[in-house]
Scaffold this active site. Sequence first.
Site, mmCIF file in Angstrom:
data_model
loop_
_atom_site.group_PDB
_atom_site.id
_atom_site.type_symbol
_atom_site.label_atom_id
_atom_site.label_comp_id
_atom_site.label_asym_id
_atom_site.label_seq_id
_atom_site.Cartn_x
_atom_site.Cartn_y
_atom_site.Cartn_z
ATOM 1 N N GLU A 156 35.325 93.983 67.111
ATOM 2 C CA GLU A 156 35.675 94.026 65.691
ATOM 3 C C GLU A 156 36.615 92.887 65.314
ATOM 4 O OE1 GLU A 156 37.032 98.103 65.119
ATOM 5 O OE2 GLU A 156 34.975 98.720 64.646
ATOM 6 N N GLU A 238 28.850 101.314 67.684
ATOM 7 C CA GLU A 238 29.732 102.484 67.607
ATOM 8 C C GLU A 238 29.247 103.357 66.455
ATOM 9 O OE1 GLU A 238 33.911 101.799 67.410
ATOM 10 O OE2 GLU A 238 33.933 100.399 69.102
#
Length: 590
Positions: A156, A238
Amino acid sequence: MQKFEIKDQFYLDQKSFKILSGAIHYFRVHPDDWYHSLYNLKALGFNTVETYVPWNWHEPQKGQFNYEGILDIERFLSIAQDLGLYAIVRPSPYICAEWEWGGLPAWLMTEELRIRSHDATYLRHLDEYYASLLPKLAKHQLSQGGNILMFQVENEYGSYGEDKEYLRAVADLMRKHGLTAPFFTSDGPWRATLRAGTLIDDDILVTGNFGSKAAENFAMMQDFFDEYDKKWPLMCMEFWDGWFNRWGDEIIRRDPDELAQSVMDCIQLGSINLYMFHGGTNFGFMNGCSARGQIDLPQVTSYDYDAILDEAGNPTKKFYAIQSLMKEVYPESNYAEPLIKAAKAYPSVELEAKVSLFGTLENVSGSLSSFYPQNMEELGQNTGYILYQTTIEKDKDEAERFRVIDARDRIQVYADGHLVTTQYQTEIGEDIELDLQNQHTDISILVENMGRVNYGHKLTAPTQSKGIGRGAIADLHFIGNWQTYPLPLESVETVDFTKEWKEGQPAFYRYRFEVDELADTYLDMTGFGKGVVFVNNVNIGRFWEKGPILYLYLPKGYLKKGENEIIVFETEGSYREKISFSQEPIYKEI
């Protein structure tokens, strides 16, 4: 050897392959239970396990590496392979994961460097870590007869920076130390994060993170792929099937049937990694911390996550809901009944001994002298508590004005052993009135590191340095001449229970009990205030009467047949003459 390729689809030995993965963090599950959790992942009908790798636990001190016990990632991968599971491994330097400082080691704070950047000093430390870690992972690549399909470069990053030189440096270091399997990045699915956090120009796979609305999120990713003329498979790295919890917040739950349908919507469009399949536990002091404005919000010990398996690794309603739909859509996959462990409520245990922290201080910590107080990192300490002591002189008849400056995260101030006040974040720095009874008064300040922020811009903030910062002030001047006692509490073997206990002080409490049959259990911490628990000298995590959890999960792997010892370190002066066990988690209404 098998061959995994990323083209318009994922291919395994030249056949189209849909990745059905679930996240299990080996470092959050007792090693005795790895097989149990991995078996249940396979039983669901999935084919891959995903895990992060926490830098701060594998290299807690510079140049000191640990791959034993709960950190034996090679054993974890081998068990997965024996069960027929492939693996996705994310050894990025930063993992987030609601883990202490997002997996970054605290000792990085002692040097002039910029984390998660192309800073030369930072990359040198990363290179040395990778020189230790990555050859171990390289042996488990598919091309070497192992089961690893892919490796993550960064996590991220598009929600943090846009330093492409840094991302390329991480990828180059991975190649340097033997990783040849395909690389990927994972980010939010919208263009801003994908543009900032990926290496799409370098042909490194882009994956997205989200927990619902698969069609909408995959469409944004596909638009980004089309912009760069990439013919890639879509994957949610995710898929958030639950959420983490913070102290003082209500437990977050998600409807099992709604989740199951959302999972199937994602699988029909691409590949998936369920985050989490089994969440596990933030043992020790490893819970992370959220940031909301100026306030840091520490997360709880349980990483149950309302996941597909509960904290102990047993199937929840979500497991059966997903498996039922999987069987309808993919009847050819391999399914099985999940393994279930029974928990036991052992008989309550009488308190055997107690001693105040101040009474046994010299047994559990060494003393360091300095004119101004030093913070935790300067003393080589990563987590836990730190105690500062000094003496102040009475200058007037009325109450003395006293302030603690820049302390983090939570302080308890004592005058001659008596609690004066407790301050946390927004209160620290405010005036404390000291009604000094003697000409000279001993001041003790116990500081707790409640967990470093694991996400966002505050990763680089000075607030992630723990202990006392600039110092403490009496009247208008900084106080000098401090004795400092680091309390990482890596062990409680040296606590001397023959010393004095005083009411209202931080203290250690010892309970001993016999076990004939080993089973998982839950410690009922109702009636205790705040602190940590050691079972046979292993820190199983923090408790806090604030809730929402009032228990600590105790895997049977931390127990032994015969005599067992529980030592509670409690900071508020609240304890129980008996400690109790439960067969299930205990929650507090928030």
